[in-house]
Design a protein around this motif. Sequence first.
Motif, PDB file in Angstrom:
ATOM      1  N   GLY A 101      51.734  50.761  46.049  1.00  0.00           N
ATOM      2  CA  GLY A 101      52.355  49.460  45.799  1.00  0.00           C
ATOM      3  C   GLY A 101      51.347  48.430  45.331  1.00  0.00           C
ATOM      4  N   PHE A 102      50.212  48.383  46.016  1.00  0.00           N
ATOM      5  CA  PHE A 102      49.169  47.417  45.668  1.00  0.00           C
ATOM      6  C   PHE A 102      48.619  47.722  44.269  1.00  0.00           C
ATOM      7  CE2 PHE A 102      44.605  46.043  46.076  1.00  0.00           C
ATOM      8  CZ  PHE A 102      44.862  44.681  46.119  1.00  0.00           C
ATOM      9  N   GLY A 103      48.416  49.031  43.991  1.00  0.00           N
ATOM     10  CA  GLY A 103      47.895  49.419  42.678  1.00  0.00           C
ATOM     11  C   GLY A 103      48.821  48.992  41.549  1.00  0.00           C
ATOM     12  N   ILE A 104      50.129  49.238  41.720  1.00  0.00           N
ATOM     13  CA  ILE A 104      51.097  48.819  40.698  1.00  0.00           C
ATOM     14  C   ILE A 104      51.042  47.298  40.534  1.00  0.00           C
ATOM     15  CG2 ILE A 104      53.567  48.664  40.158  1.00  0.00           C
ATOM     16  CD1 ILE A 104      53.875  51.367  41.640  1.00  0.00           C
ATOM     17  N   ALA A 105      50.977  46.590  41.677  1.00  0.00           N
ATOM     18  CA  ALA A 105      50.957  45.129  41.633  1.00  0.00           C
ATOM     19  C   ALA A 105      49.724  44.624  40.881  1.00  0.00           C
ATOM     20  CB  ALA A 105      50.972  44.552  43.043  1.00  0.00           C
ATOM     21  N   VAL A 106      48.572  45.265  41.106  1.00  0.00           N
ATOM     22  CA  VAL A 106      47.334  44.815  40.465  1.00  0.00           C
ATOM     23  C   VAL A 106      47.417  45.021  38.955  1.00  0.00           C
ATOM     24  CG1 VAL A 106      44.876  45.311  40.214  1.00  0.00           C
ATOM     25  CG2 VAL A 106      45.885  45.150  42.489  1.00  0.00           C
ATOM     26  N   VAL A 107      47.845  46.230  38.551  1.00  0.00           N
ATOM     27  CA  VAL A 107      47.896  46.528  37.120  1.00  0.00           C
ATOM     28  C   VAL A 107      48.902  45.601  36.413  1.00  0.00           C
ATOM     29  CG1 VAL A 107      48.517  48.280  35.427  1.00  0.00           C
ATOM     30  CG2 VAL A 107      47.132  48.894  37.419  1.00  0.00           C
ATOM     31  N   CYS A 108      50.115  45.521  36.976  1.00  0.00           N
ATOM     32  CA  CYS A 108      51.138  44.682  36.346  1.00  0.00           C
ATOM     33  C   CYS A 108      50.752  43.210  36.423  1.00  0.00           C
ATOM     34  CB  CYS A 108      52.498  44.871  37.011  1.00  0.00           C
ATOM     35  SG  CYS A 108      53.127  46.537  36.838  1.00  0.00           S
ATOM     36  N   GLY A 109      50.220  42.795  37.576  1.00  0.00           N
ATOM     37  CA  GLY A 109      49.893  41.388  37.777  1.00  0.00           C
ATOM     38  C   GLY A 109      48.821  40.916  36.809  1.00  0.00           C
ATOM     39  N   ILE A 110      47.756  41.702  36.657  1.00  0.00           N
ATOM     40  CA  ILE A 110      46.685  41.289  35.756  1.00  0.00           C
ATOM     41  C   ILE A 110      47.167  41.341  34.304  1.00  0.00           C
ATOM     42  CG2 ILE A 110      44.364  41.840  34.911  1.00  0.00           C
ATOM     43  CD1 ILE A 110      43.597  42.647  37.711  1.00  0.00           C
ATOM     44  N   GLY A 111      47.879  42.431  33.959  1.00  0.00           N
ATOM     45  CA  GLY A 111      48.372  42.575  32.579  1.00  0.00           C
ATOM     46  C   GLY A 111      49.295  41.430  32.190  1.00  0.00           C
ATOM     47  N   LEU A 112      50.331  41.203  33.016  1.00  0.00           N
ATOM     48  CA  LEU A 112      51.281  40.135  32.698  1.00  0.00           C
ATOM     49  C   LEU A 112      50.622  38.768  32.826  1.00  0.00           C
ATOM     50  CD1 LEU A 112      54.439  41.524  34.518  1.00  0.00           C
ATOM     51  CD2 LEU A 112      54.065  41.371  32.060  1.00  0.00           C
ATOM     52  N   GLY A 113      49.728  38.642  33.803  1.00  0.00           N
ATOM     53  CA  GLY A 113      49.047  37.360  34.004  1.00  0.00           C
ATOM     54  C   GLY A 113      48.252  36.954  32.778  1.00  0.00           C
ATOM     55  N   TRP A 166      53.076  38.887  42.638  1.00  0.00           N
ATOM     56  CA  TRP A 166      53.102  37.464  42.257  1.00  0.00           C
ATOM     57  C   TRP A 166      51.774  36.748  42.427  1.00  0.00           C
ATOM     58  CZ3 TRP A 166      56.858  37.505  39.238  1.00  0.00           C
ATOM     59  CH2 TRP A 166      57.998  38.268  39.505  1.00  0.00           C
ATOM     60  N   PRO A 167      51.115  36.889  43.586  1.00  0.00           N
ATOM     61  CA  PRO A 167      49.828  36.186  43.686  1.00  0.00           C
ATOM     62  C   PRO A 167      48.836  36.613  42.599  1.00  0.00           C
ATOM     63  CG  PRO A 167      50.518  36.960  45.833  1.00  0.00           C
ATOM     64  CD  PRO A 167      51.462  37.562  44.846  1.00  0.00           C
ATOM     65  N   VAL A 168      48.795  37.931  42.289  1.00  0.00           N
ATOM     66  CA  VAL A 168      47.858  38.386  41.256  1.00  0.00           C
ATOM     67  C   VAL A 168      48.262  37.801  39.908  1.00  0.00           C
ATOM     68  CG1 VAL A 168      46.754  40.376  40.210  1.00  0.00           C
ATOM     69  CG2 VAL A 168      47.651  40.556  42.501  1.00  0.00           C
ATOM     70  N   PRO A 208      37.124  35.063  39.375  1.00  0.00           N
ATOM     71  CA  PRO A 208      37.209  34.467  40.721  1.00  0.00           C
ATOM     72  C   PRO A 208      38.650  34.177  41.129  1.00  0.00           C
ATOM     73  CG  PRO A 208      35.464  33.426  39.447  1.00  0.00           C
ATOM     74  CD  PRO A 208      36.222  34.306  38.496  1.00  0.00           C
ATOM     75  N   ARG A 209      39.459  33.692  40.187  1.00  0.00           N
ATOM     76  CA  ARG A 209      40.864  33.432  40.501  1.00  0.00           C
ATOM     77  C   ARG A 209      41.611  34.738  40.763  1.00  0.00           C
ATOM     78  NH1 ARG A 209      43.297  28.408  39.726  1.00  0.00           N
ATOM     79  NH2 ARG A 209      45.058  29.458  40.681  1.00  0.00           N
ATOM     80  N   ILE A 210      41.323  35.754  39.957  1.00  0.00           N
ATOM     81  CA  ILE A 210      41.990  37.040  40.129  1.00  0.00           C
ATOM     82  C   ILE A 210      41.725  37.575  41.534  1.00  0.00           C
ATOM     83  CG2 ILE A 210      42.046  39.450  39.361  1.00  0.00           C
ATOM     84  CD1 ILE A 210      41.518  38.449  36.522  1.00  0.00           C
ATOM     85  N   PHE A 211      40.479  37.450  41.984  1.00  0.00           N
ATOM     86  CA  PHE A 211      40.171  37.955  43.319  1.00  0.00           C
ATOM     87  C   PHE A 211      40.855  37.143  44.414  1.00  0.00           C
ATOM     88  CE2 PHE A 211      37.050  40.839  41.586  1.00  0.00           C
ATOM     89  CZ  PHE A 211      37.188  41.898  42.451  1.00  0.00           C
ATOM     90  N   ALA A 212      40.996  35.846  44.171  1.00  0.00           N
ATOM     91  CA  ALA A 212      41.750  35.037  45.138  1.00  0.00           C
ATOM     92  C   ALA A 212      43.173  35.586  45.254  1.00  0.00           C
ATOM     93  CB  ALA A 212      41.764  33.578  44.698  1.00  0.00           C
ATOM     94  N   GLY A 213      43.772  35.954  44.122  1.00  0.00           N
ATOM     95  CA  GLY A 213      45.107  36.540  44.119  1.00  0.00           C
ATOM     96  C   GLY A 213      45.125  37.903  44.793  1.00  0.00           C
ATOM     97  N   LEU A 214      44.095  38.702  44.526  1.00  0.00           N
ATOM     98  CA  LEU A 214      44.034  40.042  45.108  1.00  0.00           C
ATOM     99  C   LEU A 214      43.986  39.984  46.636  1.00  0.00           C
ATOM    100  CD1 LEU A 214      41.569  41.960  42.745  1.00  0.00           C
ATOM    101  CD2 LEU A 214      44.052  42.153  42.879  1.00  0.00           C
TER     102      LEU A 214
END
Lengths: 287, 250
Positions: A101-113, A166-168, A208-214
């Motif tokens: 779940g976290f992996g999907i969220a990271v990939v989608c979150g960073i890509g869409l972000g 969402w946070p990512v 730095p922002r990405i890691f805050a989201g992570l």
Amino acid sequence: MRGEQGQGTARTSPVSRPAASSSAAGPASRRALLPRLLVLLLTLAVWQAVARAHGSVYFPPPSRVAGRAHALWFSGPVRHLFLTDAAVGNVLPSLGRMAAGFGIAVVCGIGLGVAVGRSRWAYALCNPVLQFARAVPPPALVPVFVVVLDFGTPMQITAIAFSAVWPVLINTAEGVRNTDPLRLDVAAVLRLHPVERLRFLLLPSAMPRIFAGLRLSLSLSLILMVFSELLPGTADGIGFTLTDAQSRSDLLTVWAALLLLGVLGYVLNTVLLAVERRLLGRGRTTA
Amino acid sequence: MTLRLDALGQRYGDHPVLRDITLTVPDGQLLCVVGPSGCGKSTLLRTVAGLRPAREGTVTLDGTPVTGVPDHLAVVFQDYGRSLFPWLTVRDNVALPLRRRGLARAERRAEAERILERVGLDGAARRHPWQLSGGMQQRVAIARALVCRPSLLLMDEPFGSLDAQTREDLEDLLLEVHRTENTTILLVTHDIDESVYVGDRVVVLSSGPGARVVLDLPVELPGKRDQITTRGLPEFVALRARVGRAVRGA
């Protein structure tokens, strides 16, 4: 003196600022290790003393909780790294769901972000939706996923991913959007290819922002992992261990599972912080 | 590379910034553009760099109109702290423009180290920009601009935030680069002394809104330029006074 000013601007560049706190934690944490350990030990000692004096089955002393956790999960054979069958059968599936779940969220979150953050109109259009999605308490959506996907691992992974994305996404978009305009000019003048611009400018400056989201997403993943396993239709996992023990009024196991979750959350967060420190580098954080 | 501005005009919304600027910078000339703060010098430079389309008139390089960022162009910005990428080492910053030339990694690094040696930073290749002093950081930015051997170099108040000693060292570095590479250079500054000291020619813009060229002055100084003797020459003093009067009167 004017040179000093120049360095000042370099030091407070938007890239480095958010990361500065984590680097400050480095030497400071080492200095504060002893007092923090003392507070932890003191808390445990008080808990132990109060629980023993009380003698309640609902509120066992930490020594017995730790003993149960050890017996349940960590008393296995050496060749299984001391893991018992219960650990392999319950802890690993939980971690697997969470990782998926976290992996999907990271990939989608960073890509869409990145996509949302790069385009002014995409950001303007998506922002209300994103703020809404972020404002909905994630567990409240689980019933929706249960209806759509039925009980089981796909539903659990979807629930984790959908909550953690969402946070990512929001932090990546925000970080990319706040890329220094002068640096964008530099990238244009150097005529960097879009992929190179992403790799050498947009992602590093948003890091730095990405890691805050992570960090937020990681703790949400843990919460949703447990929550989705509390529901019926689950036959393994730490959440299942909790409900199962509760149905048998085995409060010692409930407490042991809580202890395990606390330790897991702490360890995962520490690993993420270590990755952040490594990726952002000592230099980035003091720059 | 010959740069031609023909009746160039620029505006932010209804606010005119530049008006009817016509200039030809012949190949190999070092032109200094001077003007009061906020007169639109940086806008002029950004227009030549292709970062802002011209609202009126045209910009051409060797006869080709500038529509986007042209080939063989490099820019040095004033704010080195922001223009360098802090997450890359000095060498990787300098090697970045070489990627589009399709060189292999080892060649890019060798080229970057060669140019770093040229600007006097041989020892700093593996450090990060923020570990260096302001003057050294601006040297890195200059190295990054020179690494692709540009035919046109644009400099936006490149020495404006450096201390006096460092500024003089970098002015001499610029003169040395200009002598050996024969690059066309457009340098924007508000420092009158600097414009006369480094320029082959000085152009003064009037204060905005709608800045125009009010003085176009060739700088002819005897002998090789030197921070102490050149600045004491009567010719230098006279030129500086003319530029100063034009800036103030403008």
